[in-house]
Design a protein around this motif. Structure first.
Motif, PDB file in Angstrom:
ATOM      1  N   CYS A 149       2.818   2.734   3.251  1.00 43.97           N
ATOM      2  CA  CYS A 149       2.755   2.777   4.716  1.00 43.97           C
ATOM      3  C   CYS A 149       1.973   4.007   5.151  1.00 43.97           C
ATOM      4  CB  CYS A 149       4.147   2.752   5.342  1.00 43.97           C
ATOM      5  SG  CYS A 149       4.985   4.343   5.421  1.00 43.97           S
ATOM      6  N   LEU A 150       1.554   3.993   6.402  1.00 39.17           N
ATOM      7  CA  LEU A 150       0.784   5.079   6.997  1.00 39.17           C
ATOM      8  C   LEU A 150       1.627   5.767   8.058  1.00 39.17           C
ATOM      9  CD1 LEU A 150      -2.464   2.990   7.604  1.00 39.17           C
ATOM     10  CD2 LEU A 150      -2.141   4.661   5.762  1.00 39.17           C
ATOM     11  N   LYS A 152      -9.061  10.469   9.078  1.00 44.63           N
ATOM     12  CA  LYS A 152     -10.045   9.905   8.147  1.00 44.63           C
ATOM     13  C   LYS A 152      -9.368   9.458   6.854  1.00 44.63           C
ATOM     14  CE  LYS A 152     -13.801  12.569  10.176  1.00 44.63           C
ATOM     15  NZ  LYS A 152     -14.830  13.608   9.994  1.00 44.63           N
ATOM     16  N   SER A 153      -8.150   8.985   6.974  1.00 41.04           N
ATOM     17  CA  SER A 153      -7.286   8.597   5.865  1.00 41.04           C
ATOM     18  C   SER A 153      -7.972   7.725   4.816  1.00 41.04           C
ATOM     19  CB  SER A 153      -6.072   7.849   6.418  1.00 41.04           C
ATOM     20  OG  SER A 153      -5.344   7.229   5.385  1.00 41.04           O
ATOM     21  N   VAL A 154      -7.954   8.195   3.582  1.00 46.88           N
ATOM     22  CA  VAL A 154      -8.469   7.404   2.455  1.00 46.88           C
ATOM     23  C   VAL A 154      -7.546   6.217   2.196  1.00 46.88           C
ATOM     24  CG1 VAL A 154      -8.949   7.447  -0.045  1.00 46.88           C
ATOM     25  CG2 VAL A 154      -9.638   9.371   1.397  1.00 46.88           C
ATOM     26  N   VAL A 155      -6.246   6.431   2.339  1.00 45.71           N
ATOM     27  CA  VAL A 155      -5.281   5.346   2.130  1.00 45.71           C
ATOM     28  C   VAL A 155      -5.553   4.209   3.112  1.00 45.71           C
ATOM     29  CG1 VAL A 155      -2.845   4.699   2.063  1.00 45.71           C
ATOM     30  CG2 VAL A 155      -3.536   6.981   1.306  1.00 45.71           C
ATOM     31  N   ARG A 156      -5.745   4.541   4.378  1.00 44.01           N
ATOM     32  CA  ARG A 156      -6.028   3.503   5.375  1.00 44.01           C
ATOM     33  C   ARG A 156      -7.390   2.862   5.132  1.00 44.01           C
ATOM     34  NH1 ARG A 156      -6.896   6.431   9.661  1.00 44.01           N
ATOM     35  NH2 ARG A 156      -9.125   6.023   9.759  1.00 44.01           N
ATOM     36  N   ASN A 157      -8.387   3.679   4.875  1.00 39.87           N
ATOM     37  CA  ASN A 157      -9.745   3.157   4.702  1.00 39.87           C
ATOM     38  C   ASN A 157      -9.859   2.180   3.537  1.00 39.87           C
ATOM     39  OD1 ASN A 157     -10.881   4.517   6.854  1.00 39.87           O
ATOM     40  ND2 ASN A 157     -11.378   6.327   5.644  1.00 39.87           N
ATOM     41  N   GLN A 158      -9.073   2.404   2.479  1.00 40.14           N
ATOM     42  CA  GLN A 158      -9.231   1.599   1.267  1.00 40.14           C
ATOM     43  C   GLN A 158      -8.199   0.475   1.135  1.00 40.14           C
ATOM     44  OE1 GLN A 158      -9.845   4.004  -2.260  1.00 40.14           O
ATOM     45  NE2 GLN A 158     -11.375   5.280  -1.248  1.00 40.14           N
ATOM     46  N   LEU A 159      -7.094   0.564   1.859  1.00 39.40           N
ATOM     47  CA  LEU A 159      -6.062  -0.472   1.717  1.00 39.40           C
ATOM     48  C   LEU A 159      -5.833  -1.304   2.976  1.00 39.40           C
ATOM     49  CD1 LEU A 159      -3.279   1.348  -0.364  1.00 39.40           C
ATOM     50  CD2 LEU A 159      -5.152  -0.081  -1.192  1.00 39.40           C
ATOM     51  N   PHE A 160      -6.355  -0.847   4.109  1.00 37.29           N
ATOM     52  CA  PHE A 160      -6.137  -1.564   5.369  1.00 37.29           C
ATOM     53  C   PHE A 160      -7.486  -1.880   6.016  1.00 37.29           C
ATOM     54  CE2 PHE A 160      -2.337   0.763   4.392  1.00 37.29           C
ATOM     55  CZ  PHE A 160      -1.291  -0.061   4.795  1.00 37.29           C
ATOM     56  N   VAL A 187      -2.451   6.639  11.092  1.00 40.48           N
ATOM     57  CA  VAL A 187      -2.215   5.313  11.672  1.00 40.48           C
ATOM     58  C   VAL A 187      -2.282   5.293  13.194  1.00 40.48           C
ATOM     59  CG1 VAL A 187       0.317   5.477  11.790  1.00 40.48           C
ATOM     60  CG2 VAL A 187      -0.764   3.244  11.470  1.00 40.48           C
ATOM     61  N   HIS A 188      -2.030   6.431  13.864  1.00 40.48           N
ATOM     62  CA  HIS A 188      -2.097   6.444  15.336  1.00 40.48           C
ATOM     63  C   HIS A 188      -2.632   7.777  15.848  1.00 40.48           C
ATOM     64  CE1 HIS A 188       1.668   8.680  15.026  1.00 40.48           C
ATOM     65  NE2 HIS A 188       2.260   7.637  14.447  1.00 40.48           N
ATOM     66  N   ALA A 189      -3.749   8.225  15.268  1.00 43.40           N
ATOM     67  CA  ALA A 189      -4.367   9.475  15.730  1.00 43.40           C
ATOM     68  C   ALA A 189      -4.635   9.384  17.227  1.00 43.40           C
ATOM     69  CB  ALA A 189      -5.668   9.723  14.975  1.00 43.40           C
ATOM     70  N   THR A 190      -4.268  10.434  17.948  1.00 43.46           N
ATOM     71  CA  THR A 190      -4.412  10.429  19.396  1.00 43.46           C
ATOM     72  C   THR A 190      -5.226  11.633  19.855  1.00 43.46           C
ATOM     73  OG1 THR A 190      -3.168  10.502  21.490  1.00 43.46           O
ATOM     74  CG2 THR A 190      -2.184  11.651  19.620  1.00 43.46           C
ATOM     75  N   THR A 191      -5.858  11.517  20.998  1.00 42.20           N
ATOM     76  CA  THR A 191      -6.481  12.681  21.610  1.00 42.20           C
ATOM     77  C   THR A 191      -5.366  13.653  21.999  1.00 42.20           C
ATOM     78  OG1 THR A 191      -6.441  11.502  23.727  1.00 42.20           O
ATOM     79  CG2 THR A 191      -8.504  11.448  22.478  1.00 42.20           C
ATOM     80  N   LEU A 249      -7.581  13.090  -2.415  1.00 43.97           N
ATOM     81  CA  LEU A 249      -7.659  11.703  -2.854  1.00 43.97           C
ATOM     82  C   LEU A 249      -9.056  11.149  -2.623  1.00 43.97           C
ATOM     83  CD1 LEU A 249      -5.825   9.349  -3.939  1.00 43.97           C
ATOM     84  CD2 LEU A 249      -5.603   8.630  -1.554  1.00 43.97           C
ATOM     85  N   SER A 250      -9.625  10.527  -3.651  1.00 43.59           N
ATOM     86  CA  SER A 250     -10.941   9.903  -3.493  1.00 43.59           C
ATOM     87  C   SER A 250     -10.848   8.383  -3.599  1.00 43.59           C
ATOM     88  CB  SER A 250     -11.924  10.435  -4.544  1.00 43.59           C
ATOM     89  OG  SER A 250     -11.456  10.165  -5.855  1.00 43.59           O
ATOM     90  N   LYS A 251      -9.797   7.896  -4.295  1.00 38.71           N
ATOM     91  CA  LYS A 251      -9.686   6.446  -4.478  1.00 38.71           C
ATOM     92  C   LYS A 251      -8.224   6.051  -4.668  1.00 38.71           C
ATOM     93  CE  LYS A 251     -11.900   2.749  -7.183  1.00 38.71           C
ATOM     94  NZ  LYS A 251     -12.806   2.477  -8.341  1.00 38.71           N
ATOM     95  N   ILE A 252      -7.835   4.934  -4.069  1.00 38.87           N
ATOM     96  CA  ILE A 252      -6.509   4.369  -4.297  1.00 38.87           C
ATOM     97  C   ILE A 252      -6.665   2.882  -4.581  1.00 38.87           C
ATOM     98  CG2 ILE A 252      -6.142   4.163  -1.781  1.00 38.87           C
ATOM     99  CD1 ILE A 252      -3.099   4.435  -2.375  1.00 38.87           C
ATOM    100  N   GLU A 253      -6.102   2.439  -5.689  1.00 35.70           N
ATOM    101  CA  GLU A 253      -6.198   1.042  -6.106  1.00 35.70           C
ATOM    102  C   GLU A 253      -4.802   0.466  -6.270  1.00 35.70           C
ATOM    103  OE1 GLU A 253      -9.598   0.787  -9.291  1.00 35.70           O
ATOM    104  OE2 GLU A 253      -8.657   2.775  -9.405  1.00 35.70           O
ATOM    105  N   LYS A 254      -4.670  -0.815  -5.925  1.00 38.06           N
ATOM    106  CA  LYS A 254      -3.368  -1.466  -6.049  1.00 38.06           C
ATOM    107  C   LYS A 254      -3.452  -2.608  -7.053  1.00 38.06           C
ATOM    108  CE  LYS A 254       0.914  -2.531  -4.768  1.00 38.06           C
ATOM    109  NZ  LYS A 254       1.332  -3.350  -5.913  1.00 38.06           N
ATOM    110  N   THR A 255      -2.715  -2.466  -8.142  1.00 42.54           N
ATOM    111  CA  THR A 255      -2.514  -3.573  -9.086  1.00 42.54           C
ATOM    112  C   THR A 255      -1.006  -3.795  -9.110  1.00 42.54           C
ATOM    113  OG1 THR A 255      -2.565  -1.967 -10.901  1.00 42.54           O
ATOM    114  CG2 THR A 255      -4.606  -3.150 -10.425  1.00 42.54           C
TER     115      THR A 255
END
Length: 368
Positions: free
Chosen positions: A268-269, A157-165, A274-278, A126-132
């Motif tokens: 949703c993530l 490094k979620s594209v969904v999170r980076n672009q929608l949240f 959404v909760h990456a942990t060490t 995924l490179s881009k996610i758009e919401k209409t």
């Protein structure tokens, strides 16, 4: 006819979520960035909470057969003198499952076979996610897809999170990790040895295969690992020497600063998105598996997808954030470099009342 749910990422979290949805009669499509599903990666430990869920999904026997049971978890000093020992037999009796160490690729193979290859689209990064009115997904190969419901299972490094949240703070623990697999005959129990600003863990994942990991406070060339761990037990140096360079994966230790917003209407993530942990509690994949289970449990109430995502966020946030925070703290505790503080830490851990350490394990293993 129900809407198809589009899942970005066919890792352990994405696949478990897909299987959970399929069990409830829902259609899924998974988009995976890799060009093929192959047994890559190192080992993984599926703690009791994850195995309870796989038991409910009917996968317990397959996973146990492909992996290795862990009955005791030990933290020791460099020469294997115990600092903390957790016997897991009580939890095995309580929940009817064991903690299992398994090759990550083997677990992925089991999940892919259950979900079905026909539901997975490969080479779809995924490179881009758009919401209409709908979500428009654009992939690096220039193809697109439109859908109503999206689950982002696409990692830290979620594209969904980076672009929608809006919240996107990746934290660097300033620790460096090497993971490897070798063929060797070792005891079956999980073992992690703590030294001065470094540690080394290992566990059998099958009859003759050992998964191991090493962490330090500074970057080191693979060739120098024997020198870095020269003061550790001879078994550790033997493990390193028996591992080919090609079998070692190198990475920095990162996590995601806890975020408030996990969902928005039909998106949703889950998991590391959404909760990456060490990795210090061994709960990264386990928490993604719990996410999948939580979504399934809410859907069973007959709740709409939009409201399911809202309730999922409410139900899962407290425990997931507890895991992230506790794991971060434990990682810092394990990598102390001051000799006096190390002695104090080890003394306190050895003499901590059992009920206190049990309380934390209870909290981790309980599936909400």
């Amino acid at each position: 006819m129900s809407e198809t749910i589009h899942i970005i990422g066919a890792g352990i979290g994405g696949l478990t979520t897909a299987l959970t949805l399929q069990k409830r009669g829902l259609d899924v499509i998974l988009y995976e960035s890799s060009s093929e599903i192959k047994p890559v990666g190192a080992g993984i430990i599926l703690a009791s909470n994850a195995m309870q869920i796989f038991d409910k999904l009917g996968l317990k026997d397959k996973i146990e057969k492909a992996g290795n049971r862990i009955s005791v978890m030990k933290i020791t000093d460099e020469q294997f003198n115990p600092i903390s020992v957790v016997n897991l037999s009580e939890y095995e009796q309580k929940y009817g499952v064991s903690n299992i160490a398994i090759h990550r690729g083997e677990l992925q193979r089991i999940l892919v076979n259950e979900v079905g290859f026909e539901h997975i689209k490969l080479s779809k990064r995924l490179s881009k996610i758009e919401k209409t009115e709908l979500f428009k997904l654009t992939f690096e190969d220039k193809t697109t897809a439109e859908c109503k419901i999206v689950i982002g299972a696409d990692g830290i490094k979620s594209v969904v999170r980076n672009q929608l949240f809006n919240e996107n703070t990746i934290r660097n623990a300033h620790q460096y990790c090497w993971r490897g697999i070798c063929e060797m005959n070792l005891p079956e129990n999980y073992h992690e040895a703590w030294g001065k600003g470094k540690r080394f863990g290992f566990v059998k994942i099958s009859k003759n295969k050992v998964y191991w990991y090493a962490l330090t406070n500074m970057p080191v060339e693979i060739e120098n690992l024997p020198e870095i761990f020269k003061n550790f037990h001879a078994d550790i140096l033997k493990i390193i020497s028996k591992t080919s360079k090609e079998q070692i994966i190198t990475s920095e230790i990162l996590d995601l600063k806890p975020i408030k917003k996990w969902q928005s209407k039909n998106v949703c993530l889950i998991g590391d998105a959404v909760h990456a942990t060490t990795p210090n509690l061994g709960q990264g994949a386990c928490q993604a598996i719990e996410d999948a289970y939580a979504i399934g449990q809410i859907l069973d109430k007959g709740i709409s997808i939009e409201n399911t995502f809202k309730e999922y966020e409410t139900n899962r946030k407290k425990k997931a954030h507890y895991i992230v925070k506790t794991s971060w703290t434990l990682g810092k505790l394990a990598h102390i470099e001051n000799n006096l503080v190390i002695k104090l830490r080890n003394f306190i851990m050895k003499n901590t009342p059992k009920f206190l350490s049990k309380k934390q394990t209870d909290k981790i293993f309980e599936v909400e």
